[in-house]
Design an enzyme around this catalytic site. Structure first.
Site, mmCIF file in Angstrom:
data_model
loop_
_atom_site.group_PDB
_atom_site.id
_atom_site.type_symbol
_atom_site.label_atom_id
_atom_site.label_comp_id
_atom_site.label_asym_id
_atom_site.label_seq_id
_atom_site.Cartn_x
_atom_site.Cartn_y
_atom_site.Cartn_z
ATOM 1 N N HIS A 1 -36.939 -18.731 27.079
ATOM 2 C CA HIS A 1 -36.617 -19.153 25.728
ATOM 3 C C HIS A 1 -36.320 -20.653 25.649
ATOM 4 O O HIS A 1 -35.895 -21.153 24.607
ATOM 5 C CB HIS A 1 -35.398 -18.340 25.245
ATOM 6 C CG HIS A 1 -35.159 -18.367 23.775
ATOM 7 N ND1 HIS A 1 -34.008 -18.876 23.213
ATOM 8 C CD2 HIS A 1 -35.919 -17.945 22.741
ATOM 9 C CE1 HIS A 1 -34.065 -18.767 21.905
ATOM 10 N NE2 HIS A 1 -35.212 -18.202 21.586
ATOM 11 N N LYS B 1 -36.622 -24.794 25.493
ATOM 12 C CA LYS B 1 -37.414 -25.805 24.802
ATOM 13 C C LYS B 1 -37.107 -27.140 25.470
ATOM 14 O O LYS B 1 -36.026 -27.703 25.303
ATOM 15 C CB LYS B 1 -37.063 -25.896 23.309
ATOM 16 C CG LYS B 1 -37.416 -24.648 22.505
ATOM 17 C CD LYS B 1 -36.287 -23.684 22.425
ATOM 18 C CE LYS B 1 -36.630 -22.505 21.525
ATOM 19 N NZ LYS B 1 -35.713 -21.390 21.686
ATOM 20 N N ASP C 1 -42.382 -39.049 31.390
ATOM 21 C CA ASP C 1 -42.226 -40.060 32.451
ATOM 22 C C ASP C 1 -40.878 -39.983 33.158
ATOM 23 O O ASP C 1 -40.448 -40.954 33.791
ATOM 24 C CB ASP C 1 -42.435 -41.471 31.892
ATOM 25 C CG ASP C 1 -43.889 -41.738 31.520
ATOM 26 O OD1 ASP C 1 -44.769 -41.044 32.065
ATOM 27 O OD2 ASP C 1 -44.136 -42.627 30.692
ATOM 28 N N HIS D 1 -31.221 -22.333 12.391
ATOM 29 C CA HIS D 1 -31.700 -22.044 13.739
ATOM 30 C C HIS D 1 -31.019 -22.914 14.790
ATOM 31 O O HIS D 1 -31.305 -22.788 15.985
ATOM 32 C CB HIS D 1 -33.224 -22.253 13.790
ATOM 33 C CG HIS D 1 -33.897 -21.567 14.929
ATOM 34 N ND1 HIS D 1 -34.688 -22.232 15.830
ATOM 35 C CD2 HIS D 1 -33.904 -20.264 15.321
ATOM 36 C CE1 HIS D 1 -35.160 -21.376 16.717
ATOM 37 N NE2 HIS D 1 -34.704 -20.171 16.435
ATOM 38 N N LYS E 1 -28.443 -24.076 17.434
ATOM 39 C CA LYS E 1 -27.535 -23.361 18.342
ATOM 40 C C LYS E 1 -26.544 -24.384 18.891
ATOM 41 O O LYS E 1 -26.849 -25.132 19.829
ATOM 42 C CB LYS E 1 -28.315 -22.702 19.485
ATOM 43 C CG LYS E 1 -29.387 -21.696 18.989
ATOM 44 C CD LYS E 1 -30.759 -22.276 19.171
ATOM 45 C CE LYS E 1 -31.874 -21.433 18.592
ATOM 46 N NZ LYS E 1 -31.995 -20.109 19.027
ATOM 47 N N ASP F 1 -12.901 -28.820 19.676
ATOM 48 C CA ASP F 1 -12.002 -29.935 19.368
ATOM 49 C C ASP F 1 -12.836 -31.184 19.070
ATOM 50 O O ASP F 1 -13.838 -31.102 18.389
ATOM 51 C CB ASP F 1 -11.001 -30.141 20.512
ATOM 52 C CG ASP F 1 -10.134 -28.900 20.732
ATOM 53 O OD1 ASP F 1 -9.880 -28.185 19.739
ATOM 54 O OD2 ASP F 1 -9.745 -28.626 21.879
#
Length: 478
Positions: free
Chosen positions: A222, A224, A229, A396, A398, A403
Site C-alpha cells: 500500500h 506510495k 536521483d 484521504h 493519513k 502536541d
C-alpha cells in the site's frame, strides 16, 4: 461406512467437524483477540465456505523464506545507515529530551534512525502534487524509482508514464513497482507499453496459484514512494491517479510530502527492499545512494511497516504516541477501524486530559469498511473524543499530530488492515516547523467538517445500527 447416511446428514456432520477443528486451531494462536472471534463467527455461520476463505486470507504471516530474506537484506543495508555516521548533524540531530523515547522506539520498530538536515513541503492538491512530481522526473539525471499502490491508466497515469519514457530516452534508469491488485488495469495495458519503451516495470505481491506461499492473498503493498536521483523523495497518501479516483461523484483529498535531505535515502532503502523481494536484484550504487546533503533543519525518521516485521510496528508507535501525549492529538484518516489497544490508548489519553480529535469523511468509498468504521463512532463519543465528519469529499490524508512536536504523515490508515496486513510507509517529523504546517492543514479539514454529537448519532435506524454492528464484528478481517 457412510452408506446409511443421507447427503444432508453428511453435510451436517462435516459442518460440525469444521467448527470443532477451527475452534481448536484458532485458540492455539499466540493472541486470541477480536480477530479470532471474528473468524469463529464466520466459521460458525458458514463452516464449509468459511474454511476455504480462511485458507485464502486467514493467515497474515509471510512465509519464513521471505522473512529470512528481509533479515539478510537489513544486514546488507547496514552500510547505507553507516553513511550517516560521518555527518554529526545528520546522525545525531538536536531534539528535545522528551522525544528521545519515541525516537528510539521508532528506530527499534522500523530499523531506521532519525536523520537531521532535511526539508519538507506538504502538498494537498492532487494536480499540483502530480505537476511537481512531473517536474522532478523531467529534471532527473540518473535514477527514478516509483512505488505505488495505485498507478491508474488514466490521464494522470499516462502523464507520468510519458515523463518516464522521456527520462529513459535521456539515459535515466527508470524503475516502477506497483501493487498487483491496486494497479491491475495498468499492468494489463500501460505496463507492457512502458516495458517495451525501456521502463523496468514489476508487480508487487502477484496474486496467482503459484504464489500461494505468499500467505493470505489480500496482503498488499500500500506504499506510495517516489525517489529521484536519491535526492528528492515523495510519500504520503497520493497515488498516481486522477483526483476523483474514478468516482465522478466523490472527490479525494490527499496529503503528500516532498522531501529533500538525508532522509530521502531511507525512502530509497524501502524502495530497493521491495524491489529486491520482487526481482532478486539488490540495488546499491553511488548514484542510487549519493552522499547525503543538508537541505534544511528538520529531523525526520522513516517507519516502514508490514507483515515482514516481527510486530505490528506502526500500531505500536501510534499507541505509544497517544500514551505520551500531553495536550492535543489530531488524527485524519479515510478509514478508521481501530483495534482494542489503539482505542484504549485514545481513552487513556482523554482521561489524562488530552484533547483527542478524529477527522474522517462523512461519505466512504467502501461500503463494508465504511460501516465498520461508523460502528466505532459511538465508542469514540463515549470515550470523550471529538469526532468530525468531513463534508466536501473523501478525506484521504493519513496524518497524526501529537502536541506541537511530533507528526506522522504517510500511507497508513488508522485501521486494522494497515496495522497488521499492508506494507506501509510513514514519516515522523520532530519539532515545531512541520507540526505547525500540519496544524494549519488539519484546521482547514476541521472547518470543512461537522462535529458529530450524541444526539445526531442516536437518530440512526435500528437496521442501520444492526448492520454497522455486524460489520464491526467482521472488522478484524477487513
Amino acid at each position: 461406512m457412510f452408506e446409511n447416511f443421507t447427503a444432508g446428514e453428511l453435510w451436517y456432520a462435516a459442518e460440525w467437524a469444521v467448527r470443532i477443528f477451527m475452534l481448536l486451531l484458532l485458540t492455539q494462536r499466540r493472541t486470541t483477540g477480536s480477530t479470532t472471534i471474528a473468524w469463529l463467527l464466520v466459521i460458525f455461520f458458514l463452516p464449509i465456505p468459511g474454511i476455504f476463505i480462511y485458507l485464502l486470507i486467514g493467515q497474515n504471516r509471510l512465509p519464513t523464506r521471505r522473512i529470512e530474506r528481509h533479515g539478510r537484506l537489513l544486514k546488507e543495508l547496514d552500510k547505507v545507515h553507516a553513511r550517516f555516521d560521518d555527518f554529526e548533524k545528520i546522525h545525531r540531530p538536536q531534539l528535545d529530551e522528551d522525544l528521545t523515547a519515541l525516537v528510539c522506539l521508532a528506530e527499534r520498530l522500523g530499523y531506521m534512525p532519525v536523520a537531521g538536515g532535511n526539508h519538507a513541503e506538504l502538498l494537498t492538491k492532487t494536480d499540483a502534487t502530480i505537476d511537481r512530481l512531473l517536474a522532478d522526473i523531467q529534471g532527473a539525471k540518473h535514477e527514478i524509482h516509483l512505488l505505488y499502490y495505485i498507478f491508474e491508466d488514466d490521464a494522470t497515469g499516462r502523464q507520468v508514464a510519458d515523463a518516464l519514457v522521456e527520462a529513459v530516452e535521456r539515459g535515466v534508469t527508470c524503475r516502477l513497482l506497483v501493487d498487483a491488485v491496486g494497479s491491475r488495469p495498468m499492468l494489463k495495458r500501460l505496463g507492457p507499453s512502458l516495458q517495451q519503451r525501456g521502463v523496468e516495470v514489476h508487480a508487487a505481491l502477484p496474486v496467482a496459484p503459484w504464489r500461494r506461499k505468499m500467505a493470505r492473498l489480500d496482503i498488499r503493498n500500500h506504499r506510495k514512494i517516489a525517489v529521484i536521483d536519491g535526492r528528492i523523495g515523495y510519500t504520503g497518501s497520493q497515488n498516481i491517479v486522477n483526483a476523483d479516483y474514478g468516482h465522478k461523484d466523490l472527490a479525494w483529498h490527499d496529503m503528500s510530502v516532498r522531501l529533500t535531505g538525508p532522509v530521502v535515502l531511507q525512502l530509497q532503502t524501502v524502495f530497493i527492499s521491495d524491489w529486491y523481494f520482487e526481482t532478486d536484484q539488490i540495488l546499491d550504487t553511488d548514484k542510487i545512494f549519493p552522499t547525503p546533503e543538508l537541505t534544511g533543519q528538520l529531523a525526520i525518521q522513516s517507519l516502514p511497516s508490514g507483515p515482514n516485521y516481527p510486530t505490528e510496528n506502526y500500531q505500536r508507535l501510534v499507541v505509544a504516541a497517544l500514551y505520551n501525549a500531553k495536550e492535543k492529538v489530531t488524527i485524519t484518516s479515510p478509514y478508521f477501524v481501530p483495534d482494542d489497544p489503539f482505542l484504549q490508548a485514545i481513552e487513556v489519553a482523554v482521561l489524562a486530559g488530552v484533547e483527542v480529535e478524529v477527522i474522517v469523511p462523512r461519505q466512504s468509498d467502501q461500503y463494508l469498511v465504511g460501516a465498520a468504521s461508523r460502528a466505532y463512532y459511538q465508542d469514540l463519543l463515549d470515550i470523550g473524543a471529538k469526532l468530525y465528519l468531513y463534508e466536501p469529499g473523501l478525506l484521504h490524508a493519513k496524518t497524526m499530530r501529537i502536541d506541537d512536536s511530533v507528526c506522522l504523515i504517510g500511507s497508513s490508515n488508522f485501521d486494522i488492515r494497515s496495522f497488521a496486513l499492508n506494507f506501509e510507509i510513514s514519516m515522523l517529523f520532530y519539532g515545531h516547523e512541520t507540526s505547525e504546517q500540519l496544524r494549519r492543514l488539519q484546521n482547514d479539514y476541521r472547518k470543512d467538517s461537522t462535529l458529530l454529537t450524541h444526539a445526531e448519532w442516536e437518530c440512526r435506524s435500528a437496521f442501520t445500527r444492526g448492520w454497522e454492528n455486524i460489520a464491526k464484528l467482521l472488522s478484524p478481517l477487513l
